[in-house]
Motif scaffolding. Structure first.
Motif, PDB file in Angstrom:
ATOM      1  N   GLN A 106       5.836   9.355   2.695  1.00 39.92           N
ATOM      2  CA  GLN A 106       5.673   8.227   3.995  1.00 39.92           C
ATOM      3  C   GLN A 106       5.960   6.674   3.387  1.00 39.92           C
ATOM      4  O   GLN A 106       6.645   6.000   3.700  1.00 39.92           O
ATOM      5  CB  GLN A 106       4.233   7.769   4.693  1.00 39.92           C
ATOM      6  CG  GLN A 106       3.827   9.328   6.079  1.00 39.92           C
ATOM      7  CD  GLN A 106       2.702   8.622   6.242  1.00 39.92           C
ATOM      8  OE1 GLN A 106       1.403   7.989   5.052  1.00 39.92           O
ATOM      9  NE2 GLN A 106       2.680   9.361   7.269  1.00 39.92           N
ATOM     10  N   GLY A 107       5.663   6.996   1.979  1.00 46.33           N
ATOM     11  CA  GLY A 107       6.404   5.797   1.296  1.00 46.33           C
ATOM     12  C   GLY A 107       5.210   4.137   1.047  1.00 46.33           C
ATOM     13  O   GLY A 107       4.429   4.709   1.182  1.00 46.33           O
ATOM     14  N   PHE A 108       5.689   3.189   0.995  1.00 48.75           N
ATOM     15  CA  PHE A 108       5.437   2.001   0.793  1.00 48.75           C
ATOM     16  C   PHE A 108       5.241   1.406   1.634  1.00 48.75           C
ATOM     17  O   PHE A 108       6.330   1.152   2.923  1.00 48.75           O
ATOM     18  CB  PHE A 108       6.031   1.045  -0.157  1.00 48.75           C
ATOM     19  CG  PHE A 108       5.347   1.538  -1.059  1.00 48.75           C
ATOM     20  CD1 PHE A 108       3.811   1.127  -2.538  1.00 48.75           C
ATOM     21  CD2 PHE A 108       6.286   2.458  -2.083  1.00 48.75           C
ATOM     22  CE1 PHE A 108       3.815   1.581  -3.503  1.00 48.75           C
ATOM     23  CE2 PHE A 108       5.214   2.958  -3.626  1.00 48.75           C
ATOM     24  CZ  PHE A 108       4.495   2.631  -4.120  1.00 48.75           C
ATOM     25  N   LYS A 120       0.511  -1.126   0.153  1.00 49.27           N
ATOM     26  CA  LYS A 120      -0.017  -0.008  -0.103  1.00 49.27           C
ATOM     27  C   LYS A 120       1.218   1.056  -0.095  1.00 49.27           C
ATOM     28  O   LYS A 120       2.131   0.806   0.679  1.00 49.27           O
ATOM     29  CB  LYS A 120      -0.694   0.018   1.540  1.00 49.27           C
ATOM     30  CG  LYS A 120      -1.664  -1.420   1.066  1.00 49.27           C
ATOM     31  CD  LYS A 120      -2.789  -1.508   2.311  1.00 49.27           C
ATOM     32  CE  LYS A 120      -3.454  -2.628   2.402  1.00 49.27           C
ATOM     33  NZ  LYS A 120      -5.006  -2.726   3.037  1.00 49.27           N
ATOM     34  N   ASN A 121       0.525   2.165  -0.675  1.00 50.14           N
ATOM     35  CA  ASN A 121       1.108   3.426  -0.836  1.00 50.14           C
ATOM     36  C   ASN A 121       0.452   4.947  -0.347  1.00 50.14           C
ATOM     37  O   ASN A 121      -0.592   4.883  -0.394  1.00 50.14           O
ATOM     38  CB  ASN A 121       1.039   4.047  -2.324  1.00 50.14           C
ATOM     39  CG  ASN A 121       1.880   5.370  -2.514  1.00 50.14           C
ATOM     40  OD1 ASN A 121       2.604   6.133  -1.148  1.00 50.14           O
ATOM     41  ND2 ASN A 121       2.092   5.488  -3.830  1.00 50.14           N
ATOM     42  N   PHE A 122       1.636   5.044   0.898  1.00 46.15           N
ATOM     43  CA  PHE A 122       0.818   5.665   1.977  1.00 46.15           C
ATOM     44  C   PHE A 122       1.516   7.272   1.730  1.00 46.15           C
ATOM     45  O   PHE A 122       1.630   8.597   2.333  1.00 46.15           O
ATOM     46  CB  PHE A 122       1.519   5.913   3.563  1.00 46.15           C
ATOM     47  CG  PHE A 122       0.415   4.554   4.152  1.00 46.15           C
ATOM     48  CD1 PHE A 122      -0.594   4.588   4.354  1.00 46.15           C
ATOM     49  CD2 PHE A 122       1.086   3.261   3.628  1.00 46.15           C
ATOM     50  CE1 PHE A 122      -1.846   3.691   4.645  1.00 46.15           C
ATOM     51  CE2 PHE A 122       0.043   2.015   4.606  1.00 46.15           C
ATOM     52  CZ  PHE A 122      -1.075   2.940   4.497  1.00 46.15           C
ATOM     53  N   GLY A 123       1.667   7.856   0.073  1.00 45.06           N
ATOM     54  CA  GLY A 123       2.469   8.868  -0.289  1.00 45.06           C
ATOM     55  C   GLY A 123       3.184   9.376  -0.389  1.00 45.06           C
ATOM     56  O   GLY A 123       4.204   8.454   0.446  1.00 45.06           O
TER      57      GLY A 123
END
Length: 85
Positions: free
Chosen positions: A68-70, A62-65
């Protein structure tokens, strides 16, 4: 040639963001040796598997932006038990 554990860990940490060819030029070490060092550090740091009877696993990223990255999640498919997060 023998390398210090400190250098080996630094190379392995750099492999997260750089390719073996880039690190080979930076440290004046062959790409093959860079990959061997990284594999050795990963084998030292990875605990032995306690999940010998896994049939199917589920992997989700999941990508958190951009800041924040993955995050990667690995679950045992039959029970839903988290194996790695």
């Amino acid at each position: 040639m023998v390398y210090t554990l400190r250098l080996m860990r630094e190379i392995s940490d750099c492999m997260i963001h750089s390719s073996a060819s880039v690190l080979a030029k930076k440290y004046a070490i062959s790409e093959k040796t860079i990959r061997r060092i990284d594999r050795g550090v990963l084998e030292m740091d990875t605990p032995p598997s306690t999940k010998d009877n896994l049939d199917v696993i589920l992997i989700d990223e999941k990508n958190f932006g951009s800041k924040q990255g993955f995050i990667s999640t690995i679950l045992e498919a039959s029970t839903g038990e988290p194996l790695y997060m």
